[in-house]
Design a protein around this motif. Structure first.
Motif, PDB file in Angstrom:
ATOM      1  N   GLY A  31       0.774  -1.462   0.161  1.00  0.00           N
ATOM      2  CA  GLY A  31       0.086  -0.107  -0.014  1.00  0.00           C
ATOM      3  C   GLY A  31       0.748   1.322   0.064  1.00  0.00           C
ATOM      4  O   GLY A  31       0.339   2.488  -0.121  1.00  0.00           O
ATOM      5  N   ASN A  41      -2.501  -0.017  -6.337  1.00  0.00           N
ATOM      6  CA  ASN A  41      -3.015  -0.592  -5.424  1.00  0.00           C
ATOM      7  C   ASN A  41      -4.575  -0.126  -5.062  1.00  0.00           C
ATOM      8  O   ASN A  41      -5.420  -0.859  -4.793  1.00  0.00           O
ATOM      9  N   VAL A  42      -4.569   1.185  -4.862  1.00  0.00           N
ATOM     10  CA  VAL A  42      -5.644   1.835  -4.729  1.00  0.00           C
ATOM     11  C   VAL A  42      -6.798   1.617  -6.056  1.00  0.00           C
ATOM     12  O   VAL A  42      -8.008   1.176  -5.651  1.00  0.00           O
ATOM     13  N   ASP A  44      -7.775  -1.928  -5.756  1.00  0.00           N
ATOM     14  CA  ASP A  44      -8.831  -2.458  -4.680  1.00  0.00           C
ATOM     15  C   ASP A  44     -10.387  -1.457  -5.024  1.00  0.00           C
ATOM     16  O   ASP A  44     -11.527  -2.262  -4.696  1.00  0.00           O
ATOM     17  N   SER A  45     -10.428  -0.524  -5.773  1.00  0.00           N
ATOM     18  CA  SER A  45     -11.691   0.498  -6.057  1.00  0.00           C
ATOM     19  C   SER A  45     -12.308  -0.533  -6.596  1.00  0.00           C
ATOM     20  O   SER A  45     -13.724  -0.670  -6.609  1.00  0.00           O
ATOM     21  N   ALA A  70     -13.568  -3.034  -2.842  1.00  0.00           N
ATOM     22  CA  ALA A  70     -13.485  -2.026  -1.618  1.00  0.00           C
ATOM     23  C   ALA A  70     -14.749  -1.213  -1.320  1.00  0.00           C
ATOM     24  O   ALA A  70     -15.221  -0.719  -2.394  1.00  0.00           O
ATOM     25  N   TRP A  95     -14.437   1.658   0.193  1.00  0.00           N
ATOM     26  CA  TRP A  95     -13.903   3.198  -0.149  1.00  0.00           C
ATOM     27  C   TRP A  95     -12.496   2.940  -0.100  1.00  0.00           C
ATOM     28  O   TRP A  95     -12.049   2.064   0.400  1.00  0.00           O
ATOM     29  N   VAL A  96     -11.469   3.898  -0.958  1.00  0.00           N
ATOM     30  CA  VAL A  96     -10.327   3.888  -0.985  1.00  0.00           C
ATOM     31  C   VAL A  96      -9.730   5.214  -0.773  1.00  0.00           C
ATOM     32  O   VAL A  96     -10.391   6.267  -0.884  1.00  0.00           O
ATOM     33  N   SER A  97      -8.513   5.223  -0.441  1.00  0.00           N
ATOM     34  CA  SER A  97      -7.904   6.657  -0.138  1.00  0.00           C
ATOM     35  C   SER A  97      -6.470   6.651  -0.649  1.00  0.00           C
ATOM     36  O   SER A  97      -5.671   5.570  -0.694  1.00  0.00           O
ATOM     37  N   GLY A 114      -1.640   4.146   0.092  1.00  0.00           N
ATOM     38  CA  GLY A 114      -2.851   4.109  -0.618  1.00  0.00           C
ATOM     39  C   GLY A 114      -3.485   3.038   0.500  1.00  0.00           C
ATOM     40  O   GLY A 114      -2.839   2.215   0.954  1.00  0.00           O
ATOM     41  N   PHE A 134      -7.630   1.510   1.918  1.00  0.00           N
ATOM     42  CA  PHE A 134      -8.936   0.993   1.686  1.00  0.00           C
ATOM     43  C   PHE A 134      -9.843   0.744   2.972  1.00  0.00           C
ATOM     44  O   PHE A 134      -9.303   0.553   4.262  1.00  0.00           O
ATOM     45  N   ASP A 185      -4.949  -6.907  -3.191  1.00  0.00           N
ATOM     46  CA  ASP A 185      -4.202  -6.017  -2.137  1.00  0.00           C
ATOM     47  C   ASP A 185      -2.753  -6.432  -1.854  1.00  0.00           C
ATOM     48  O   ASP A 185      -2.067  -5.504  -1.539  1.00  0.00           O
TER      49      ASP A 185
END
Length: 350
Positions: A228, A253-254, A257-258, A262, A264-266, A281, A283, A304
């Motif tokens: 991440g 990664n984000v 995951d999205s 997931a 949510w992701v950040s 990144g 989640f 992930d």
């Protein structure tokens, strides 16, 4: 006391924020430092860098006598180098400043990811898996601990020799979690687990939710994980193919995951190493006790973790090569290009 031998040393001061309270210089009290920080920030910076040079000199003297020193990764080595400290080594093994160092990318001391966490955990896919019981009830957290313990004990029976120690360590950790109050933030439980462990634990949680044994569980992980984070001075410091200074893995990664499930992701900067020095990144995934949650957790958690293992295997890290081969054996649809190993003896003849 003189002639005191130090076996092990490290530094975890918050030097990702050196000029605003992350590091207090020697010779000034806490109050004096805060006053200087506010009234004369340039002078405060000089004092911090002076102190860093002094600290580095002391560390160098100890390591010459046999101390093993490693950097936690909160930018101590980086800021010490910027302060003009002798934190590099020349070709003769002497401590030198960055100006005199031929290799300016590698410090005289490793980060703990290089010597400890990377080879032992990240390369094999083990990292800080995390969950929160949305009910906030202690009994739900206790039940998830018991579920995770049972899953890990079952998986350990058929785990390869290469990861037996990691499995045992994590079983011991989760068994003592409540007694030692091993929770953070919103009572989040953290447990180091590989891809298979995370998936099986999450599936067991989802099944328990479906049966009404526990309430909703939210999955996550620390950014300090296998895949991440792109952080050349910490999380990716044991990637030696030159790519540790790129910031692609956290983004991949984000994005992966999205659309793999997931909730949510950040994507964010900083994270204990310093602005501009790292990309993270993250989640969150809500388990609802249904088939859709199971589908999402299997797809997303697998990606992930293995995204980072693939990256580490391309850097020719032995543990990661082993782990990605094992991942492809368990999931035939996964296709990852393996690195071509070079016979070092052939290179020496050129």
């Amino acid at each position: 006391r003189q002639d005191l031998h130090i076996d092990l040393g490290s530094d975890q001061t918050s030097l990702h924020n050196p000029w605003a309270g992350g590091y207090y210089p020697v010779g000034l009290s806490f109050e004096e430092s805060n006053e200087l920080m506010a009234k004369d920030p340039e002078k405060f910076k000089e004092k911090v860098q002076e102190s860093l040079r002094r600290q580095t000199e002391a560390i160098n003297r100890h390591t010459k006598k046999g101390t093993y020193f490693f950097d936690y990764g909160n930018a101590f080595l980086l800021e010490a180098s910027r302060a003009g400290a002798k934190i590099f080594k020349d070709e003769q093994g002497n401590f030198v400043t960055a100006e005199k160092a031929k290799d300016k990318e590698n410090f005289a001391y490793p980060s703990y990811v290089q010597d400890i966490m990377g080879p032992m955990c990240f390369d094999y896919g083990f990292g800080p898996f995390r969950w929160v019981c949305a009910s906030g009830k202690q009994e739900d957290l206790d039940k998830t601990d018991a579920i995770a313990t049972e899953v890990l004990q079952r998986l350990k029976e058929n785990s390869p020799e290469e990861i037996q120690q990691q499995m045992q360590d994590n079983i011991k950790w989760i068994q003592g979690a409540r007694e030692n109050k091993l929770v953070v933030g919103s009572q989040a439980r953290i447990l180091y687990a590989d891809a298979l462990g995370r998936i099986e634990i999450a599936k067991a949680f989802n099944d328990a939710i479906a049966k009404g044994k526990i309430g909703t569980v939210v999955l996550g992980r620390d950014h300090h994980d296998v895949s991440g984070t792109d952080s050349p001075y910490r999380e990716t410091s044991n990637i030696y193919d030159g790519s540790r200074f790129t910031a692609d893995m956290a983004i991949q990664n984000v994005i992966g995951d999205s659309f793999r499930g997931a909730t949510w992701v950040s994507i964010h900067n900083g994270g204990g190493v310093g602005w501009g020095e790292v990309i993270n990144g993250g989640f969150g995934m809500v388990l609802e006790g249904n088939k859709e949650s199971e589908r999402r957790l299997r797809s997303m958690l697998y990606w992930d973790v293995n995204n980072g293992i693939a990256r580490r295997s391309w850097a020719r890290n032995d543990g990661a090569v082993f782990a990605i081969k094992r991942a492809m054996e368990t999931e035939p649809q996964l296709k990852v290009t393996l690195p071509n190993m070079v016979d070092e003896s052939l290179l020496k003849t050129l």
